[in-house]
Scaffold this motif. Structure first.
Motif, PDB file in Angstrom:
ATOM      1  N   ASP A  31       1.003  -1.323   0.087  1.00  0.00           N
ATOM      2  CA  ASP A  31      -0.004   0.274   0.117  1.00  0.00           C
ATOM      3  C   ASP A  31       0.967   1.087   0.122  1.00  0.00           C
ATOM      4  N   THR A  32       0.953   2.103  -1.088  1.00  0.00           N
ATOM      5  CA  THR A  32       1.601   3.312  -1.225  1.00  0.00           C
ATOM      6  C   THR A  32       0.956   4.233  -2.245  1.00  0.00           C
ATOM      7  N   GLY A  33       1.151   5.414  -2.291  1.00  0.00           N
ATOM      8  CA  GLY A  33       0.905   6.421  -3.143  1.00  0.00           C
ATOM      9  C   GLY A  33       1.458   5.955  -4.476  1.00  0.00           C
ATOM     10  N   ILE A  34       0.800   6.194  -5.574  1.00  0.00           N
ATOM     11  CA  ILE A  34       1.065   5.906  -6.883  1.00  0.00           C
ATOM     12  C   ILE A  34       1.008   7.100  -7.575  1.00  0.00           C
ATOM     13  N   MET A  35       1.745   7.282  -8.772  1.00  0.00           N
ATOM     14  CA  MET A  35       1.611   8.233  -9.847  1.00  0.00           C
ATOM     15  C   MET A  35       1.269   7.700 -10.940  1.00  0.00           C
ATOM     16  N   ILE A  36       0.057   8.137 -11.540  1.00  0.00           N
ATOM     17  CA  ILE A  36      -0.497   7.483 -12.795  1.00  0.00           C
ATOM     18  C   ILE A  36      -0.362   8.756 -13.816  1.00  0.00           C
ATOM     19  N   LEU A  37       0.379   8.301 -14.866  1.00  0.00           N
ATOM     20  CA  LEU A  37       0.558   9.268 -16.134  1.00  0.00           C
ATOM     21  C   LEU A  37      -0.410   8.755 -17.283  1.00  0.00           C
ATOM     22  N   LEU A  38      -1.503   9.761 -17.759  1.00  0.00           N
ATOM     23  CA  LEU A  38      -2.264   9.572 -18.810  1.00  0.00           C
ATOM     24  C   LEU A  38      -1.771  10.270 -19.896  1.00  0.00           C
ATOM     25  N   THR A  39      -1.225  10.016 -21.149  1.00  0.00           N
ATOM     26  CA  THR A  39      -0.679  10.622 -22.169  1.00  0.00           C
ATOM     27  C   THR A  39      -1.066   9.923 -23.432  1.00  0.00           C
ATOM     28  N   GLY A  40      -0.579  10.563 -24.418  1.00  0.00           N
ATOM     29  CA  GLY A  40      -0.838  10.305 -25.971  1.00  0.00           C
ATOM     30  C   GLY A  40      -1.715  11.244 -26.550  1.00  0.00           C
ATOM     31  N   ASN A  41      -1.988  10.898 -27.881  1.00  0.00           N
ATOM     32  CA  ASN A  41      -2.743  11.786 -28.496  1.00  0.00           C
ATOM     33  C   ASN A  41      -4.250  11.808 -28.750  1.00  0.00           C
ATOM     34  N   GLY A  42      -4.860  10.614 -28.012  1.00  0.00           N
ATOM     35  CA  GLY A  42      -6.283  10.347 -27.905  1.00  0.00           C
ATOM     36  C   GLY A  42      -7.002  11.081 -26.955  1.00  0.00           C
ATOM     37  N   LYS A  43      -8.261  11.114 -27.233  1.00  0.00           N
ATOM     38  CA  LYS A  43      -9.357  11.634 -26.310  1.00  0.00           C
ATOM     39  C   LYS A  43      -9.668  10.851 -25.177  1.00  0.00           C
ATOM     40  N   GLY A  44      -9.434  11.736 -23.989  1.00  0.00           N
ATOM     41  CA  GLY A  44      -9.798  10.957 -22.802  1.00  0.00           C
ATOM     42  C   GLY A  44      -9.126  10.998 -21.467  1.00  0.00           C
ATOM     43  N   LYS A  45      -7.914  11.767 -21.722  1.00  0.00           N
ATOM     44  CA  LYS A  45      -6.735  11.829 -20.986  1.00  0.00           C
ATOM     45  C   LYS A  45      -7.458  12.563 -19.272  1.00  0.00           C
ATOM     46  N   SER A  46      -7.898  13.851 -19.500  1.00  0.00           N
ATOM     47  CA  SER A  46      -8.338  14.438 -18.593  1.00  0.00           C
ATOM     48  C   SER A  46      -9.600  13.887 -17.969  1.00  0.00           C
ATOM     49  N   SER A  47     -10.584  13.303 -19.048  1.00  0.00           N
ATOM     50  CA  SER A  47     -11.898  12.497 -18.508  1.00  0.00           C
ATOM     51  C   SER A  47     -11.504  11.356 -17.598  1.00  0.00           C
ATOM     52  N   SER A  48     -10.477  10.545 -17.927  1.00  0.00           N
ATOM     53  CA  SER A  48      -9.924   9.584 -16.996  1.00  0.00           C
ATOM     54  C   SER A  48      -9.667  10.136 -15.845  1.00  0.00           C
ATOM     55  N   ALA A  49      -8.831  10.994 -15.735  1.00  0.00           N
ATOM     56  CA  ALA A  49      -8.431  11.592 -14.261  1.00  0.00           C
ATOM     57  C   ALA A  49      -9.480  12.404 -13.375  1.00  0.00           C
ATOM     58  N   PHE A  50     -10.749  12.664 -14.387  1.00  0.00           N
ATOM     59  CA  PHE A  50     -11.812  13.113 -13.451  1.00  0.00           C
ATOM     60  C   PHE A  50     -12.582  12.034 -12.939  1.00  0.00           C
ATOM     61  N   GLY A  51     -12.523  11.018 -13.781  1.00  0.00           N
ATOM     62  CA  GLY A  51     -13.360   9.674 -13.246  1.00  0.00           C
ATOM     63  C   GLY A  51     -12.656   9.271 -11.760  1.00  0.00           C
ATOM     64  N   MET A  52     -11.180   9.342 -11.996  1.00  0.00           N
ATOM     65  CA  MET A  52     -10.590   8.999 -10.653  1.00  0.00           C
ATOM     66  C   MET A  52     -10.950   9.781  -9.542  1.00  0.00           C
ATOM     67  N   VAL A  53     -10.974  11.302 -10.026  1.00  0.00           N
ATOM     68  CA  VAL A  53     -11.449  12.271  -8.792  1.00  0.00           C
ATOM     69  C   VAL A  53     -12.961  12.042  -8.414  1.00  0.00           C
ATOM     70  N   ALA A  54     -13.790  11.570  -9.343  1.00  0.00           N
ATOM     71  CA  ALA A  54     -14.986  11.388  -8.735  1.00  0.00           C
ATOM     72  C   ALA A  54     -15.104   9.919  -7.811  1.00  0.00           C
ATOM     73  N   ARG A  55     -14.403   9.107  -8.321  1.00  0.00           N
ATOM     74  CA  ARG A  55     -14.104   7.994  -7.359  1.00  0.00           C
ATOM     75  C   ARG A  55     -13.390   8.260  -6.019  1.00  0.00           C
ATOM     76  N   ALA A  56     -12.623   8.986  -5.930  1.00  0.00           N
ATOM     77  CA  ALA A  56     -11.867   9.214  -4.653  1.00  0.00           C
ATOM     78  C   ALA A  56     -12.774   9.939  -3.699  1.00  0.00           C
ATOM     79  N   ILE A  57     -13.542  10.884  -4.369  1.00  0.00           N
ATOM     80  CA  ILE A  57     -14.541  11.859  -3.628  1.00  0.00           C
ATOM     81  C   ILE A  57     -15.517  10.871  -3.128  1.00  0.00           C
ATOM     82  N   GLY A  58     -15.959   9.778  -3.957  1.00  0.00           N
ATOM     83  CA  GLY A  58     -17.048   8.752  -3.502  1.00  0.00           C
ATOM     84  C   GLY A  58     -16.726   8.203  -2.098  1.00  0.00           C
ATOM     85  N   HIS A  59     -15.049   7.752  -2.137  1.00  0.00           N
ATOM     86  CA  HIS A  59     -14.648   7.203  -0.946  1.00  0.00           C
ATOM     87  C   HIS A  59     -14.130   8.224   0.157  1.00  0.00           C
ATOM     88  N   GLY A  60     -14.678   9.602   0.207  1.00  0.00           N
ATOM     89  CA  GLY A  60     -14.461  10.360   1.279  1.00  0.00           C
ATOM     90  C   GLY A  60     -13.068  10.859   1.144  1.00  0.00           C
TER      91      GLY A  60
END
Length: 199
Positions: A31-60
């Motif tokens: 168990d440790t903090g991780i760094m996730i890198l979302l890169t590439g020319n495709g659509k969805g990098k920020s959207s994926s990150a904000f999905g994780m934001v919603a998930r984290a908020i859901g866990h308080g």
């Protein structure tokens, strides 16, 4: 092949698969903090990150978002998620619009100062650095400083970095890297960015 035979073969295949997956799960016991890198020319990098934001908020969990480059404050993600976490839009817009290296560099440095406050604060469980990659590839921020500050964060803090053309230094320190690539994009067919999907 009879239906019973097909079912038996499927069950045997799934049992083998389950054993492999269970073994991998058992071996992943850190168990440790991780760094996730979302890169590439495709659509969805920020959207994926904000999905994780919603998930984290859901866990308080406490979440902080710093948006580099972007300057829109009318996005759906900020309107909704910004009510539940700390959210900073700190860019002046796309670099091909600003066309001012010194101004973009200064704004990037201001944004990084905000990011560092979060990276130094163990009360933040997740920190999203949206579009940070551009600040490094364009030379607005010092790569060594950024790597040092991310690696010096509290042990259990997670960091999500987004943006195209991630430099080697970010790739080296990332625990997880996802490369998003376009196979097809509506924009190339002349369809403008659509509310609720792109912003």
């Amino acid at each position: 092949m009879s239906e019973q035979s097909r079912n038996e073969r499927h069950a045997a295949r799934m049992q083998r698969k389950k054993a492999i997956i269970d073994q991998h799960i058992a071996e992943a016991n850190i168990d440790t903090g991780i760094m996730i890198l979302l890169t590439g020319n495709g659509k969805g990098k920020s959207s994926s990150a904000f999905g994780m934001v919603a998930r984290a908020i859901g866990h308080g969990m406490k979440v902080g978002v710093v948006q580099f480059i972007k300057n829109r404050t009318d996005t759906g993600e900020e309107a909704f998620l910004g009510k539940h976490c700390e959210w900073h839009v700190m860019g002046d817009g796309f670099t091909w619009e600003t066309q001012n290296f010194e101004a973009d560099k200064a704004r990037s440095e201001e944004a990084w100062a905000m990011a560092v406050k979060m990276l130094n604060d163990p009360s933040y469980d997740v920190v999203v650095l949206d579009e940070l990659t551009y600040c490094l590839s364009y030379g607005y921020l010092d790569k060594t400083t950024i790597v040092r500050d991310i690696e010096s964060r509290p042990e259990m803090q997670h960091v999500v970095v987004t943006g195209r053309a991630a430099v080697a230094e970010l790739r080296e320190i990332a625990d997880t890297i996802t490369e998003l690539n376009d196979e097809k994009h509506a924009y190339k067919a002349g369809i403008r960015a659509q509310k609720g999907l792109e912003w």
